[in-house]
Design a protein around this motif. Structure first.
Motif, PDB file in Angstrom:
ATOM      1  N   ALA A  50       0.977   4.166  -2.719  1.00 25.27           N
ATOM      2  CA  ALA A  50       0.994   5.574  -2.778  1.00 25.27           C
ATOM      3  C   ALA A  50       2.057   6.439  -2.952  1.00 25.27           C
ATOM      4  CB  ALA A  50       0.422   5.815  -1.055  1.00 25.27           C
ATOM      5  N   ASN A  96       0.973  -1.206   0.087  1.00 29.79           N
ATOM      6  CA  ASN A  96       0.082   0.016   0.125  1.00 29.79           C
ATOM      7  C   ASN A  96       0.740   1.104   0.162  1.00 29.79           C
ATOM      8  OD1 ASN A  96      -2.398  -1.597   0.235  1.00 29.79           O
ATOM      9  ND2 ASN A  96      -2.841  -1.030   2.367  1.00 29.79           N
ATOM     10  N   SER A  97       1.946   1.150   0.772  1.00 32.55           N
ATOM     11  CA  SER A  97       2.811   2.392   0.977  1.00 32.55           C
ATOM     12  C   SER A  97       3.518   2.609  -0.254  1.00 32.55           C
ATOM     13  CB  SER A  97       3.777   2.211   2.104  1.00 32.55           C
ATOM     14  OG  SER A  97       2.880   2.357   3.342  1.00 32.55           O
ATOM     15  N   ARG A 134       2.118   9.103  -6.197  1.00 39.17           N
ATOM     16  CA  ARG A 134       2.393  10.401  -5.983  1.00 39.17           C
ATOM     17  C   ARG A 134       3.555  11.007  -6.920  1.00 39.17           C
ATOM     18  NH1 ARG A 134       3.285  13.612  -0.055  1.00 39.17           N
ATOM     19  NH2 ARG A 134       2.208  15.454  -0.729  1.00 39.17           N
ATOM     20  N   SER A 192      -3.490   8.999   9.589  1.00 38.69           N
ATOM     21  CA  SER A 192      -3.161   9.524   8.256  1.00 38.69           C
ATOM     22  C   SER A 192      -2.948  10.942   8.519  1.00 38.69           C
ATOM     23  CB  SER A 192      -4.121   9.295   7.193  1.00 38.69           C
ATOM     24  OG  SER A 192      -4.029  10.042   6.128  1.00 38.69           O
ATOM     25  N   GLY A 241       2.996   9.229   0.983  1.00 38.18           N
ATOM     26  CA  GLY A 241       2.212   8.968  -0.407  1.00 38.18           C
ATOM     27  C   GLY A 241       1.254  10.153  -0.396  1.00 38.18           C
ATOM     28  N   THR A 268      -8.739   2.648  -2.444  1.00 33.27           N
ATOM     29  CA  THR A 268      -8.239   3.912  -3.235  1.00 33.27           C
ATOM     30  C   THR A 268      -7.644   3.784  -4.481  1.00 33.27           C
ATOM     31  OG1 THR A 268      -6.225   3.533  -1.955  1.00 33.27           O
ATOM     32  CG2 THR A 268      -7.844   4.957  -0.826  1.00 33.27           C
TER      33      THR A 268
END
Length: 374
Positions: A258, A254-255, A262, A351, A292, A310
Motif C-alpha cells: 500500500a 499488505n502494508s 501510494r 482504516s 498507504g 485490492t
C-alpha cells in the motif's frame, strides 16, 4: 477403438473401489472429532517418550480420517458448480489420497509402526502444502465466470462460510500432524515443545517476517519502505512461531504494498511501516500501521471475504505459489484471521481512507487455554 474399450473397462473396474471409498468416507465423516487443548499438547509434548509418541500416533490414526473425510465430503457439494472446477477436483483428490493412506495403514502397535506412520503423515502434510493457492485459483475462476466486475457476487456467502470451515479445519489438521512430527526432534531448542515455543519473542518473529516481506517488495518494485518495530525484545510468551510468522508476514506485506504504490511516483519522503508489540494481561496485541492511503469504507465489509482483493494485477491463475507475490488472491486477510482465531485470538482492521490502515492482531496466551482446539 481398443484403447477406448480398455479405458472404459478400467473405469468400470475401478467403480466398485471408488464406491467403497466413498461409502467409507461417508461413514467416517459422520463420526465426532476429538478436540485437543493447547495445555494438554504442551503437557503431553513435554515428555516425548516412546510410549507417548505411540499414544499420539494411535490417536492420529483414528482422528485424522474423521477430519479429512469431512473435508473431502464437503468438497463434493459446493454451490455454483465450484466442486467441478479442475483446481477443486485436484484438492479433493489430495484429500481422498490422504484418507486412503491413513485408513489402509495397519494398526500402530510398536515403535517401528509409529515411525513409519510418522513418515507417512509427514508426506501427507507436504502433499497438502499448496491447498490454499490451489483452492484460491478455483474460486477466482468461478468469480470471473459469474462476475464481470470486481464486486463480490451476492450469493457467495455460502462459499465464504465453507472456506472458513475448510481452512480452520486445515489449520487443525496441520497443527496435529506438525506437533506429532516435531516431537521427534532429537535436539529441540530450549523451551520448544513440538511446534509450540513457550518462550517466543514476538519482536524477533516480527523482524524475520519483515525481512521476508521486504525482500518480496524489493523484488517486485525495486524498493521497499522502511519498517520500525517497537516493543520489548526480551518479552516472550507461548505461541506457535510458524503461525505468528505467517500472520505478520501477510499483514506487513499488505502494508508495504500500500505504501509503495501510494508513494511510487511521489517526491515526498516514504513513511515507514510501524509495528508495535504490546504485552497485555489477557492478550498480546501487535499493531501493524501504515500510511498507504487506507481502504474505502465501502470496501471494509469485504476484506475478510475470499473473493476480494485490492491488488491491481492479480497473479496468474495457472500457477499459484503461496506467498510468492505481494497480493492478488484475496485470501490473505481471512486466512490470517482464522490463524488468530484458532487459538482464541482475533484480527481487526481499522482504516482511515486517505491516510492509512491499522491492523490489530490479538493473540491469546496459549499456556492458559484448556479449551479444545477446532
Amino acid at each position: 477403438v481398443a484403447a477406448r474399450q480398455g479405458a472404459a473397462a478400467a473405469a468400470m473396474a475401478s467403480e466398485p473401489a471408488a464406491r467403497a471409498v466413498a461409502e467409507e468416507i461417508g461413514r467416517w465423516a459422520c463420526l465426532k472429532q476429538t478436540g485437543v487443548s493447547l495445555r494438554y499438547m504442551m503437557e503431553f509434548g513435554s515428555r516425548p517418550t516412546e510410549r507417548n509418541l505411540l499414544l499420539s500416533a494411535q490417536f492420529l490414526h483414528k482422528e485424522l480420517p474423521i477430519r479429512i473425510a469431512r473435508r473431502a465430503l464437503e468438497l463434493e457439494y459446493l454451490p455454483y458448480g465450484l466442486s467441478n472446477k479442475p483446481a477443486i477436483l485436484k484438492v479433493r483428490d489430495w484429500y481422498l489420497d490422504s484418507f486412503r493412506d491413513i485408513r489402509y495403514f495397519p494398526e500402530v502397535r510398536n515403535r517401528n509402526d509409529e515411525l513409519a506412520f510418522t513418515e507417512m503423515i509427514k508426506m501427507i502434510k507436504v502433499r497438502h502444502n499448496n491447498v490454499v493457492p490451489t483452492i484460491a485459483s478455483g474460486v477466482q475462476q468461478l468469480n470471473q465466470e459469474l462476475c464481470s466486475t470486481r464486486k463480490v457476487h451476492p450469493g457467495f456467502d455460502e462459499i465464504n462460510q465453507f472456506l472458513d470451515r475448510f481452512y480452520m479445519s486445515r489449520i487443525g489438521i496441520r497443527m496435529l500432524i506438525g506437533q506429532h512430527v516435531a516431537l521427534h526432534d532429537p535436539d529441540p531448542e530450549p523451551g520448544v515443545i513440538g511446534l509450540i515455543n513457550t518462550r517466543l519473542s514476538p519482536v524477533q518473529i516480527a523482524r524475520i517476517a519483515c525481512e521476508d516481506a521486504r525482500s518480496i517488495c524489493l523484488r517486485e518494485y525495486g524498493s521497499a519502505p522502511d519498517i520500525n518495530i517497537y516493543g520489548d525484545p526480551n518479552f516472550t510468551f507461548p505461541y506457535v512461531a510458524s503461525h505468528l510468522h505467517l500472520m505478520l508476514f501477510e499483514l506487513v506485506k499488505n502494508s508495504l504494498r500500500a505504501v509503495q504504490e501510494r508513494y511510487m511516483n511521489s517526491d515526498k519522503d516514504v513513511p515507514p511501516v510501524r509495528i508495535i508489540v504490546a504485552d497485555g494481561e489477557e492478550d498480546v496485541t501487535i499493531k501493524v500501521s501504515d500510511e498507504g492511503g487506507g481502504i474505502a469504507r465501502s470496501g471494509l465489509p469485504k476484506i475478510f471475504t475470499y473473493l476480494y482483493s485490492t491488488a491491481k494485477n492479480p497473479p496468474d491463475l495457472d500457477g499459484p505459489n503461496e506467498g510468492s507475490t505481494m497480493a492478488g488472491y484475496g485470501f490473505g486477510l481471512p486466512i490470517c484471521r482464522l490463524y488468530a482465531q484458532y487459538f482464541g485470538g482475533d484480527l481487526q482492521i481499522i482504516s482511515m481512507e486517505g491516510y492509512g490502515t491499522d491492523a490489530y492482531l490479538h493473540l491469546s496466551r496459549l499456556g492458559d487455554s484448556e479449551e479444545p482446539l477446532p
